[in-house]
Design a protein around this motif. Sequence first.
Motif, mmCIF file in Angstrom:
data_model
loop_
_atom_site.group_PDB
_atom_site.id
_atom_site.type_symbol
_atom_site.label_atom_id
_atom_site.label_comp_id
_atom_site.label_asym_id
_atom_site.label_seq_id
_atom_site.Cartn_x
_atom_site.Cartn_y
_atom_site.Cartn_z
ATOM 1 N N ARG A 326 24.017 17.161 62.712
ATOM 2 C CA ARG A 326 23.311 17.049 61.420
ATOM 3 C C ARG A 326 22.086 16.155 61.544
ATOM 4 O O ARG A 326 22.129 15.077 62.125
ATOM 5 C CB ARG A 326 24.256 16.459 60.366
ATOM 6 N N ALA A 327 20.991 16.635 60.983
ATOM 7 C CA ALA A 327 19.779 15.826 60.842
ATOM 8 C C ALA A 327 19.616 15.503 59.360
ATOM 9 O O ALA A 327 19.566 16.408 58.528
ATOM 10 C CB ALA A 327 18.560 16.582 61.359
ATOM 11 N N GLU A 328 19.573 14.221 59.045
ATOM 12 C CA GLU A 328 19.414 13.773 57.659
ATOM 13 C C GLU A 328 17.992 13.264 57.467
ATOM 14 O O GLU A 328 17.529 12.409 58.216
ATOM 15 C CB GLU A 328 20.407 12.656 57.355
ATOM 16 N N PHE A 329 17.306 13.794 56.475
ATOM 17 C CA PHE A 329 15.918 13.417 56.231
ATOM 18 C C PHE A 329 15.821 12.563 54.967
ATOM 19 O O PHE A 329 16.358 12.920 53.919
ATOM 20 C CB PHE A 329 15.040 14.666 56.107
ATOM 21 N N ARG A 330 15.142 11.427 55.094
ATOM 22 C CA ARG A 330 14.984 10.490 53.992
ATOM 23 C C ARG A 330 13.505 10.244 53.708
ATOM 24 O O ARG A 330 12.676 10.234 54.627
ATOM 25 C CB ARG A 330 15.681 9.157 54.304
ATOM 26 N N TYR A 331 13.226 10.014 52.448
ATOM 27 C CA TYR A 331 11.860 9.719 52.019
ATOM 28 C C TYR A 331 11.523 8.292 52.435
ATOM 29 O O TYR A 331 12.230 7.343 52.087
ATOM 30 C CB TYR A 331 11.754 9.890 50.514
ATOM 31 N N ALA A 332 10.451 8.134 53.217
ATOM 32 C CA ALA A 332 10.150 6.839 53.829
ATOM 33 C C ALA A 332 9.880 5.733 52.808
ATOM 34 O O ALA A 332 10.188 4.569 53.050
ATOM 35 C CB ALA A 332 8.953 6.983 54.764
ATOM 36 N N LYS A 333 9.318 6.078 51.655
ATOM 37 C CA LYS A 333 8.948 5.046 50.684
ATOM 38 C C LYS A 333 10.147 4.483 49.935
ATOM 39 O O LYS A 333 10.131 3.323 49.523
ATOM 40 C CB LYS A 333 7.930 5.611 49.688
ATOM 41 N N THR A 334 11.181 5.298 49.765
ATOM 42 C CA THR A 334 12.328 4.849 48.965
ATOM 43 C C THR A 334 13.649 4.863 49.722
ATOM 44 O O THR A 334 14.601 4.210 49.296
ATOM 45 C CB THR A 334 12.479 5.742 47.713
ATOM 46 N N GLY A 335 13.718 5.611 50.802
ATOM 47 C CA GLY A 335 14.968 5.715 51.545
ATOM 48 C C GLY A 335 15.917 6.766 51.007
ATOM 49 O O GLY A 335 16.995 6.974 51.574
ATOM 50 N N GLU A 336 15.548 7.454 49.932
ATOM 51 C CA GLU A 336 16.443 8.460 49.351
ATOM 52 C C GLU A 336 16.546 9.687 50.257
ATOM 53 O O GLU A 336 15.596 10.054 50.955
ATOM 54 C CB GLU A 336 15.951 8.879 47.972
ATOM 55 N N VAL A 337 17.721 10.307 50.254
ATOM 56 C CA VAL A 337 17.939 11.509 51.057
ATOM 57 C C VAL A 337 17.233 12.688 50.404
ATOM 58 O O VAL A 337 17.424 12.965 49.215
ATOM 59 C CB VAL A 337 19.446 11.811 51.205
ATOM 60 N N ILE A 338 16.402 13.397 51.178
ATOM 61 C CA ILE A 338 15.707 14.559 50.630
ATOM 62 C C ILE A 338 16.307 15.864 51.143
ATOM 63 O O ILE A 338 15.954 16.943 50.665
ATOM 64 C CB ILE A 338 14.201 14.511 50.949
ATOM 65 N N GLY A 339 17.216 15.784 52.103
ATOM 66 C CA GLY A 339 17.870 17.003 52.571
ATOM 67 C C GLY A 339 18.492 16.830 53.942
ATOM 68 O O GLY A 339 18.275 15.822 54.628
ATOM 69 N N ASN A 340 19.298 17.811 54.322
ATOM 70 C CA ASN A 340 19.958 17.834 55.625
ATOM 71 C C ASN A 340 19.744 19.191 56.274
ATOM 72 O O ASN A 340 19.645 20.206 55.590
ATOM 73 C CB ASN A 340 21.464 17.594 55.473
ATOM 74 N N GLU A 341 19.692 19.195 57.596
ATOM 75 C CA GLU A 341 19.640 20.425 58.367
ATOM 76 C C GLU A 341 20.740 20.348 59.426
ATOM 77 O O GLU A 341 20.969 19.284 60.013
ATOM 78 C CB GLU A 341 18.283 20.600 59.041
ATOM 79 N N LEU A 342 21.425 21.486 59.661
ATOM 80 C CA LEU A 342 22.521 21.535 60.624
ATOM 81 C C LEU A 342 22.203 22.492 61.760
ATOM 82 O O LEU A 342 21.480 23.473 61.579
ATOM 83 C CB LEU A 342 23.814 21.991 59.938
ATOM 84 N N ILE A 343 22.747 22.187 62.925
ATOM 85 C CA ILE A 343 22.632 23.087 64.061
ATOM 86 C C ILE A 343 23.922 23.022 64.861
ATOM 87 O O ILE A 343 24.630 21.996 64.835
ATOM 88 C CB ILE A 343 21.426 22.716 64.961
ATOM 89 N N ILE A 344 24.241 24.100 65.564
ATOM 90 C CA ILE A 344 25.439 24.154 66.407
ATOM 91 C C ILE A 344 25.056 23.802 67.849
ATOM 92 O O ILE A 344 24.090 24.346 68.387
ATOM 93 C CB ILE A 344 26.085 25.548 66.374
ATOM 94 N N TYR A 345 25.795 22.912 68.435
ATOM 95 C CA TYR A 345 25.546 22.490 69.816
ATOM 96 C C TYR A 345 25.704 23.666 70.768
ATOM 97 O O TYR A 345 26.629 24.465 70.662
ATOM 98 C CB TYR A 345 26.539 21.397 70.203
ATOM 99 N N ASN A 346 24.766 23.769 71.702
ATOM 100 C CA ASN A 346 24.825 24.798 72.734
ATOM 101 C C ASN A 346 24.534 24.142 74.074
ATOM 102 O O ASN A 346 23.409 23.691 74.330
ATOM 103 C CB ASN A 346 23.806 25.906 72.442
ATOM 104 N N ALA A 347 25.550 24.055 74.928
ATOM 105 C CA ALA A 347 25.420 23.361 76.217
ATOM 106 C C ALA A 347 24.352 24.009 77.096
ATOM 107 O O ALA A 347 23.581 23.311 77.772
ATOM 108 C CB ALA A 347 26.760 23.329 76.937
ATOM 109 N N ASP A 348 24.286 25.338 77.094
ATOM 110 C CA ASP A 348 23.304 26.027 77.929
ATOM 111 C C ASP A 348 21.881 25.692 77.486
ATOM 112 O O ASP A 348 20.981 25.516 78.317
ATOM 113 C CB ASP A 348 23.518 27.540 77.871
ATOM 114 N N THR A 349 21.682 25.605 76.175
ATOM 115 C CA THR A 349 20.354 25.312 75.637
ATOM 116 C C THR A 349 19.880 23.936 76.069
ATOM 117 O O THR A 349 18.763 23.773 76.570
ATOM 118 C CB THR A 349 20.356 25.412 74.107
ATOM 119 N N ILE A 350 20.714 22.919 75.881
ATOM 120 C CA ILE A 350 20.273 21.557 76.214
ATOM 121 C C ILE A 350 20.181 21.365 77.723
ATOM 122 O O ILE A 350 19.285 20.670 78.213
ATOM 123 C CB ILE A 350 21.197 20.502 75.565
ATOM 124 N N ASP A 351 21.070 22.011 78.481
ATOM 125 C CA ASP A 351 20.999 21.882 79.942
ATOM 126 C C ASP A 351 19.702 22.479 80.477
ATOM 127 O O ASP A 351 19.044 21.890 81.354
ATOM 128 C CB ASP A 351 22.203 22.558 80.601
#
Length: 413
Positions: A326-351
């Motif tokens: 999970r990647a959590e994105f926050r607004y830099a001026k206030t710290g509030e969460v503006i959204g999340n993005e998810l991805i599935i781990y793939n060993a072949d991709t990162i290798d």
Amino acid sequence: MSRLVPRQTPPPQIRPSPEPNPLAGDSRTPLERFRTKPKKPLSVTDLVSPAWCELQYFYTLSKFGRKPRTQAMKMGSKIHQALEDEIHTTIPVETVSKEDRFGLKLWNTIQGLRCLRQTGLTRELEIWGIVGGQVVNGVIDELSFACPDPDMEEKLELARAQQSGGTLPLGQLSIEQAFGKAKGIKLDLPDISVSSWLEETKRDRHVYIADVKTRGGRLLPKGASLRPTWMQLMLYRKLLESLFLNTVDAETIFARYGLAPLKSFSEAFILGGGVLGDADSDFDPENPYSILQANELISHPNLSSLWALMISEYQQTIPTISDILRAEFRYAKTGEVIGNELIIYNADTIDAYVEREMEWWKGSREAKGVEIEEAFKCRICDFAEECTWRKTKIEEATEKSRLRKGAREKSAI
């Protein structure tokens, strides 16, 4: 939980290269120039920043040695510190030797794992690993037992079960059968619910990795802008799994940092000037683990034994590591969460990604700039005017345009 920091540690300073053109006349590999002793080893940032643009990162390292801290980065650090302060209390402690200072890092990782085990959440967990024969260091923003998307987890568990050679639990539906039943298709199979099996498999909790990113605006990044974040999360998972499985050679880590693993920690560090608590002192209500901690450091008086304690904490704390990142994105001026993005781990991709980036770090190939489809990155690059890749791409595009124009004019005759 307490998070210990060395007393009176001066902030790192970044000085521009004194060379008028730091790129000219140096035949050393990037690894030799920037990440060989006495310089620090590779970091996760070193491996994932090129996912945005290799050439930009090369220019940055050549001029500064590391990324200069921008105002946006400083605001992001404040938000990260505020999140860490929610679960950790920072306490200064005396360190005398470089073994003390590295021992402090291991000790904080041990405390972070205990915090995860006791509360279900920890932040700023430092990790080490070996990638392509090189020591790599990083800090994971967040580990927790909270699933970010139960529906995705359910589908992932079922897909794994189906792909494990067909050895599903007795009466368990395959993915096709499960979705067929959900659509009302009559199947001649035992009536066993998907959720009941999933509850069985969740007796061992998963640990979920998250990375916190700050944004100057309230819009979420997309497309190519997310690539460095995805590679970062996957690399974190790869390194974390290696520690959990105890496949990281501690001696290689210690040697890279020039540490003596059997050298005893200083008394000042073990007792912490009263911060950790003397083994014979009274109970400290501000630090209920103080006596236990002091005794533990006395019984693990060097890096070798403290590393072994850290590995045992990994194995006690982490039953399995989820592939949902999970990647959590926050607004830099206030710290509030503006959204999340998810991805599935793939060993072949990162290798494959890491292998390619190590080719550049080790000098097997030249750094590459962005392709024409991602030319938007050049508009916000500080090195756009001096970038040889950009100039070459502009010349190529101009030549292609000239050839197409000439072909049209000939066809019109």
